[in-house]
Every structure is written in C-alpha cells, then in structure tokens.
Design an enzyme around this catalytic site. Structure first.
Site, PDB file in Angstrom:
ATOM      1  CD  GLU A 172      10.128  -7.518   6.103  1.00 12.29           C
ATOM      2  OE1 GLU A 172       9.393  -8.517   5.918  1.00 12.29           O
ATOM      3  OE2 GLU A 172       9.738  -6.947   6.404  1.00 12.29           O
ATOM      4  NE  ARG A 179       3.793   6.474   1.657  1.00 13.47           N
ATOM      5  CZ  ARG A 179       4.654   5.321   1.917  1.00 13.47           C
ATOM      6  NH1 ARG A 179       4.755   4.605   1.310  1.00 13.47           N
ATOM      7  NH2 ARG A 179       3.896   4.957   3.539  1.00 13.47           N
ATOM      8  CG  ASN A 233       8.133  -2.158   0.881  1.00 13.39           C
ATOM      9  OD1 ASN A 233       7.458  -2.393   1.931  1.00 13.39           O
ATOM     10  ND2 ASN A 233       8.857  -1.082   0.478  1.00 13.39           N
ATOM     11  CG  ASP A 261      -1.171 -17.424   8.489  1.00 15.90           C
ATOM     12  OD1 ASP A 261       0.223 -17.223   9.073  1.00 15.90           O
ATOM     13  OD2 ASP A 261      -2.015 -17.121   8.950  1.00 15.90           O
ATOM     14  CB  ALA A 292       0.620   0.146   6.252  1.00 18.14           C
ATOM     15  CG  HIS A 309       4.415  -1.916  10.235  1.00 19.33           C
ATOM     16  ND1 HIS A 309       6.405  -2.254  10.264  1.00 19.33           N
ATOM     17  CD2 HIS A 309       4.445  -1.055   9.609  1.00 19.33           C
ATOM     18  CE1 HIS A 309       6.944  -1.403   9.685  1.00 19.33           C
ATOM     19  NE2 HIS A 309       5.910  -0.673   9.250  1.00 19.33           N
ATOM     20  CG  HIS A 338      10.463  -2.280   5.052  1.00 19.69           C
ATOM     21  ND1 HIS A 338       9.356  -2.098   4.697  1.00 19.69           N
ATOM     22  CD2 HIS A 338      10.964  -3.877   5.611  1.00 19.69           C
ATOM     23  CE1 HIS A 338       8.919  -3.118   5.508  1.00 19.69           C
ATOM     24  NE2 HIS A 338      10.190  -3.963   5.644  1.00 19.69           N
ATOM     25  CB  ILE A 339      12.197   3.126   0.793  1.00 19.13           C
ATOM     26  CG1 ILE A 339      11.491   1.846  -0.395  1.00 19.13           C
ATOM     27  CG2 ILE A 339      13.182   3.710   0.324  1.00 19.13           C
ATOM     28  CD1 ILE A 339      10.050   2.846  -0.843  1.00 19.13           C
ATOM     29  CB  SER A 340      12.297   4.042   5.194  1.00 17.73           C
ATOM     30  OG  SER A 340      11.136   3.764   5.671  1.00 17.73           O
ATOM     31  CE1 TYR A 358       8.550   5.186   3.491  1.00 17.42           C
ATOM     32  CE2 TYR A 358       7.589   6.497   2.887  1.00 17.42           C
ATOM     33  CZ  TYR A 358       8.418   5.356   3.880  1.00 17.42           C
ATOM     34  OH  TYR A 358       7.082   5.598   4.741  1.00 17.42           O
ATOM     35  NE  ARG A 361       6.670   4.227  10.018  1.00 21.86           N
ATOM     36  CZ  ARG A 361       5.306   4.242   9.622  1.00 21.86           C
ATOM     37  NH1 ARG A 361       5.261   3.317   8.488  1.00 21.86           N
ATOM     38  NH2 ARG A 361       4.744   5.854   9.715  1.00 21.86           N
ATOM     39  NE  ARG A 374       9.704   6.105   8.889  1.00 19.83           N
ATOM     40  CZ  ARG A 374       8.989   6.210   7.862  1.00 19.83           C
ATOM     41  NH1 ARG A 374       9.263   4.715   6.693  1.00 19.83           N
ATOM     42  NH2 ARG A 374       7.973   6.849   7.587  1.00 19.83           N
ATOM     43  N   PRO A 380       0.573  -1.215   0.330  1.00 19.26           N
ATOM     44  CG  PRO A 380       0.072  -1.416   2.115  1.00 19.26           C
ATOM     45  CD  PRO A 380       0.499  -1.804   1.303  1.00 19.26           C
ATOM     46  CG  ASN A 381      -0.453   4.655   1.321  1.00 17.94           C
ATOM     47  OD1 ASN A 381      -1.386   4.862   0.991  1.00 17.94           O
ATOM     48  ND2 ASN A 381       0.194   3.733   2.301  1.00 17.94           N
TER      49      ASN A 381
HETATM   50  C1  DQA Z   1       7.967   0.725   4.224  1.00 16.29           C
HETATM   51  C2  DQA Z   1       7.844   1.454   5.331  1.00 16.29           C
HETATM   52  C3  DQA Z   1       6.519   1.081   6.318  1.00 16.29           C
HETATM   53  O1  DQA Z   1       6.800   1.416   7.608  1.00 16.29           O
HETATM   54  C4  DQA Z   1       5.559   2.456   5.753  1.00 16.29           C
HETATM   55  O2  DQA Z   1       4.716   1.801   6.343  1.00 16.29           O
HETATM   56  C5  DQA Z   1       5.939   2.122   4.279  1.00 16.29           C
HETATM   57  C6  DQA Z   1       7.112   1.682   3.107  1.00 16.29           C
HETATM   58  C7  DQA Z   1       9.632   0.905   3.971  1.00 16.29           C
HETATM   59  O3  DQA Z   1      10.246   1.046   2.449  1.00 16.29           O
HETATM   60  O4  DQA Z   1      10.345   2.426   4.046  1.00 16.29           O
HETATM   61  O5  DQA Z   1       4.372   1.960   3.105  1.00 16.29           O
HETATM   62  O6  DQA Z   1       7.915  -0.210   3.389  1.00 16.29           O
END
Ligand code: DQA
Length: 142
Positions: A99, A18, A75, A88, A78, A81, A101-103, A23, A112, A108, A10-11
C-alpha cells in the site's frame, strides 16, 4: 519475467492539477513513465490501472489474481479509508500487495489515519511522494 501491477484509485487520474500542495505537480503519466523506466532496470514488467470506481477495483483484484501477477502496488486513495470490499478483494486475491500513499496519511485529517487495507498488505509506505511507488517496486521486484 515478473509482472507487477500498479493500481491507483479515485482521483489519482487528476494528479498534477489536484491539490498540488499535497500531491505535487507531477501527473499520473509522469509516475507511470518513471516506473516503466525503473522496472526495465530491475528486469520486471509493470502494468498500470486507475479507476474511480470501487467495484472496478474489486473486479481488478480478481483479474490480477487470475493472471497471477507477482505483486501489486496499490494506492487505494479514499477507498483506503472506507472500503471493506477492497480489503476483502485483496485478501481473497492472495497477492503480495504494498500500500502506497503519496501524502503522509498520519499527518492529515483524523479520518485518513485508519486504513482498511493496511492489515492485508505486506507493508505500507506513506508520505514519501512518488518515491514510495519506486520503493514498493524495488521490494516486489525481488
Ligand atoms: C492518498 C491519501 C488518501 O487519504 C486520499 O484520499 C487520496 C490520496 C495519497 O496518495 O496520499 O486520494 O492515498
């Protein structure tokens, strides 16, 4: 030729606009063209998926398992978390999953710092920006 799936949650369709201070200013399209180019050098094929919906991501893991892709770069954003269902689905798929994550999720907010999906992933890369996807691709390509 191996096929590797890149799954963004998502997002992440909003990358570029964003929270660029978190990011970066590159878009999802930029990420996908970068990975396509890298995949061709590594001799693998990449396919891309993005969804803002938890159930769609769960269904996707079932499909990717049926397709027997060589690995998944996830990735989960959200849902990382929050989603036992996603965890599952990964577990049930039997697929290699990395897995990303960009950040840096550990630098943070507290919420998270816990990932439901990390324990069923082969590994986790966090905080290295788009490079994290490239490193995951290298790992899955071999
Ligand atoms: C994220 C980190 C997550 O906590 C956040 O909800 C995201 C992006 C990252 O790529 O840093 O949407 O997965």
């Amino acid at each position: 030729m191996k096929t590797i799936a890149v799954v963004n949650g998502p997002n992440l369709n909003r990358l570029g606009t964003r929270e660029p201070e978190v990011y970066g200013s590159e878009t999802l399209e930029d990420l996908e063209s970068r990975l396509t180019e890298e995949a061709s050098k590594l001799g693998v094929t990449v396919q891309f998926h993005q969804s803002n919906h938890e159930g769609t991501l769960v269904d996707l893991f079932g499909q990717l398992s049926d397709e027997a892709v060589a690995g998944v770069i996830l990735n989960g954003a959200a849902y990382t978390h929050t989603s036992v269902a996603l965890r599952d689905a990964i577990s049930a798929s039997g697929l290699r999953v990395i897995e990303v994550h960009i950040s840096n999720i550990y630098s943070r907010e507290e919420f998270r710092k816990h990932s439901y999906t990390a324990a069923v992933a082969e590994g986790v890369i966090t905080g290295l920006g788009f490079n994290g996807y490239s490193y995951a691709l290298q790992q899955l390509a071999v």
